[in-house]
Scaffold this active site. Structure first.
Site, mmCIF file in Angstrom:
data_model
loop_
_atom_site.group_PDB
_atom_site.id
_atom_site.type_symbol
_atom_site.label_atom_id
_atom_site.label_comp_id
_atom_site.label_asym_id
_atom_site.label_seq_id
_atom_site.Cartn_x
_atom_site.Cartn_y
_atom_site.Cartn_z
ATOM 1 N N GLU A 60 25.740 97.682 -73.988
ATOM 2 C CA GLU A 60 26.262 99.057 -73.942
ATOM 3 C C GLU A 60 26.443 99.444 -72.481
ATOM 4 O O GLU A 60 25.470 99.440 -71.717
ATOM 5 C CB GLU A 60 25.319 100.046 -74.638
ATOM 6 C CG GLU A 60 25.316 99.884 -76.152
ATOM 7 C CD GLU A 60 24.527 100.962 -76.890
ATOM 8 O OE1 GLU A 60 24.432 102.103 -76.395
ATOM 9 O OE2 GLU A 60 23.995 100.636 -77.971
ATOM 10 N N GLU B 207 17.813 99.404 -78.836
ATOM 11 C CA GLU B 207 17.006 100.366 -78.065
ATOM 12 C C GLU B 207 15.644 100.589 -78.725
ATOM 13 O O GLU B 207 15.273 101.710 -79.086
ATOM 14 C CB GLU B 207 17.786 101.689 -77.859
ATOM 15 C CG GLU B 207 19.051 101.456 -77.044
ATOM 16 C CD GLU B 207 19.752 102.705 -76.510
ATOM 17 O OE1 GLU B 207 19.404 103.825 -76.927
ATOM 18 O OE2 GLU B 207 20.642 102.542 -75.653
#
Ligand code: AHR
Length: 519
Positions: free
Chosen positions: A323, A200
């Site tokens: 994810e 991220e």
């Protein structure tokens, strides 16, 4: 007027809900199913998991230490290893998540009493003693028979630190890092194939712009290498959050394809980040909201794939959804930073639907990681001291494992609608595959919370003579397994089908998952 309004809103709902097809409300839904030699194989790595240093995933989850009375192998719980082996877990991502960009791997090797402590700033501010490190994780993957997927630190690490980690885990010859590994008791390298290049990067991984990260990626990827570029190291770029298509576009445009093994995507099924709702005590409205978010995965993988197709028409680069899952409020009384939540039939429907979407996009989606494996978010395993339970999500993954590395069979159908409060979603989602032994499996999910649905398939098209089936169902959407009643929800043999005039007709109860096997 009212009638006109409801017709209009129904029309809009149908228009917006999915890219799949037009919808009908027929008695049974006819599925056209046709083997295609050119269809892709469903990569087993779609069934990957994720284990972060977060809450009770590693410590007091996987890892109890070798002094524990809970049966363990080098500190890792034997019951968890057995359960995950049964799932045929293909890969495990570690050590984060957000934690990865704060993690310095050298803190977690060597004598235990020399390892420094750090503070887990992202997750509860707890002190991490680094007693579970690289050796523990990679040896655990060997026990599990799973490929490790290591997330390297780009946010707060250095190129040298990252390159050293690769050399430490993968280099067989003589070098500073491989000698250090041998000193620490491991002669042979582990040959880690999958490397996440930060996590991220647009958020907890450094709040970078896509352009900046693309440059960082190129620099790191140059040194994160198998030295001969044989392809034994697969680099996976930190990817977009949900529908941030500009992120995907920028990376695909600015990173040379040969440096990119995979591009990640994260998407959580969250109704509202400020009001996520409880994991068990939820309303139908919340169920509908979670499922709308979950089914959005269809649109997300379609659109991210289309961008990737522009730059990589041969589809060499994997889309890695590393994810995904449901995210609710933490269990009452638990640490808010630990993300511990229960797992109900809602999660089973979510998992079955998401995996069906991945299967049907197997030409580009070749890896995925459910968040997370043990005691965190949509876990497949929950533990409480010596007790361990398998969640409904575990059971879906177990029922679906027959699809791992099987050839996708393309299907077409027009889904009926699940209508709730003037909104609608496709009620059914389905995927099919043929394995190396010639067995055909069709997995079917009925998202509708109240109505059963029927599916009809031509036995000739299916190319089989006999059928067996399994179902995961329960009386209430909120039903779950608990430490007091660990087997309330379990897959059962299913007889809710008939073969009539060459047609297989399967009844799928509300909010249930059915897997049919044809021989
Ligand atoms: O899975 C929990 C967290 O969600 C991960 O650490 C992070 O990558 C994401 O935001």
């Amino acid at each position: 007027m009212l009638k006109f309004k409801s017709i209009i809103s129904r029309f809009l709902a149908i228009f917006f809900v999915s890219t799949l097809s037009v919808y009908s409300q027929a008695e049974s839904t006819v599925i056209t199913i046709k083997s295609d030699e050119n269809a892709p194989v469903i990569n087993k790595h779609i069934y990957g998991h994720f284990a972060e240093h977060l809450g009770r995933c590693i410590y007091d989850g996987f890892f109890v230490g070798d002094n524990s009375e809970i049966p363990n192998t080098n500190g890792v719980r034997n019951d968890i290893v057995e359960a995950l082996k049964k799932l045929q877990i293909p890969n495990l991502r570690w050590p984060g998540g957000c934690f990865a960009d704060t993690y310095h791997w050298k803190d977690g090797i060597g004598p235990l009493d020399k390892r420094p402590t750090i503070v887990n700033t992202w997750w509860g501010g707890v002190t991490e003693d680094n007693s579970f490190g690289t050796h523990d994780f990679l040896n655990m993957c060997e026990l599990l028979g799973a490929e490790p997927y290591l997330s390297g630190n780009i946010g707060s690490g250095s190129v040298q630190e990252f390159a050293d980690w690769v050399q430490y885990t993968n280099f067989a010859g003589t070098s500073p890092m491989s000698d250090l590994r041998k000193e620490n008791g491991r002669e042979k390298p582990w040959n880690v194939k999958y490397w996440g290049m930060g996590n991220e990067a647009w958020g907890c991984g450094g709040n970078m712009t896509a352009e900046y990260y693309a440059n960082e990626y190129r620099k790191y990827a140059t040194f994160v290498t198998d030295w001969e570029n044989t392809g034994s190291v697969v680099r996976i770029a930190s990817g977009a959050s949900s529908d941030d298509y500009a992120w995907t576009e920028t990376l695909m445009k600015n990173v040379p394809a040969k440096m990119l093994g995979g591009l990640a995507l994260h998407h959580y099924s969250v109704i509202d980040w400020n009001k996520k709702g409880e994991s068990v005590d939820f309303t139908e409205d919340q169920y509908f909201g979670t499922m709308s978010e979950a089914l959005k995965m269809e649109e997300l993988v379609t659109k991210h794939s289309a961008i990737m197709d522009k730059y990589d028409p041969a589809k060499k680069i994997d889309l890695v959804v590393d994810e995904w899952g449901g995210w609710y409020d933490v269990e009452k009384g638990s640490n808010p930073g630990f993300l511990y939540q229960q797992n109900t039939m809602r999660d089973a429907v979510l998992a079955g639907s998401t995996l069906n979407i991945f299967h049907n996009h197997a030409d580009r989606v070749r890896m995925a990681n459910l968040a997370q494996c043990v005691n965190v978010l949509q876990a497949v395993i929950l533990t409480k001291e010596a007790k361990m339970i398998l969640t409904p999500t575990y059971h879906v993954m177990e029922m679906y494992k027959v699809h791992q590395d099987a050839k996708l069979i393309p299907i077409k159908f027009v889904s009926p609608l699940y209508i709730y409060n003037n909104k609608s979603l496709p009620a059914l989602n389905v995927s099919a595959s043929k394995d190396s032994k010639g067995l055909v499996h069709v997995s079917m999910v009925n998202v509708d919370s109240k109505k059963e649905n029927k599916i009809e398939i031509d036995m000739n098209e299916l190319g089989v003579k006999s059928i067996t089936a399994k179902v995961l169902t329960s009386k209430a959407l909120q039903d779950h397994n608990s430490f007091e009643n660990p087997t309330k929800i379990q897959p059962a043999d299913y007889k809710g089908f008939e073969v009539k005039k060459g047609k297989l007709i399967v009844t799928i109860p509300p909010f249930s998952v059915v897997v049919v096997e044809g021989k």
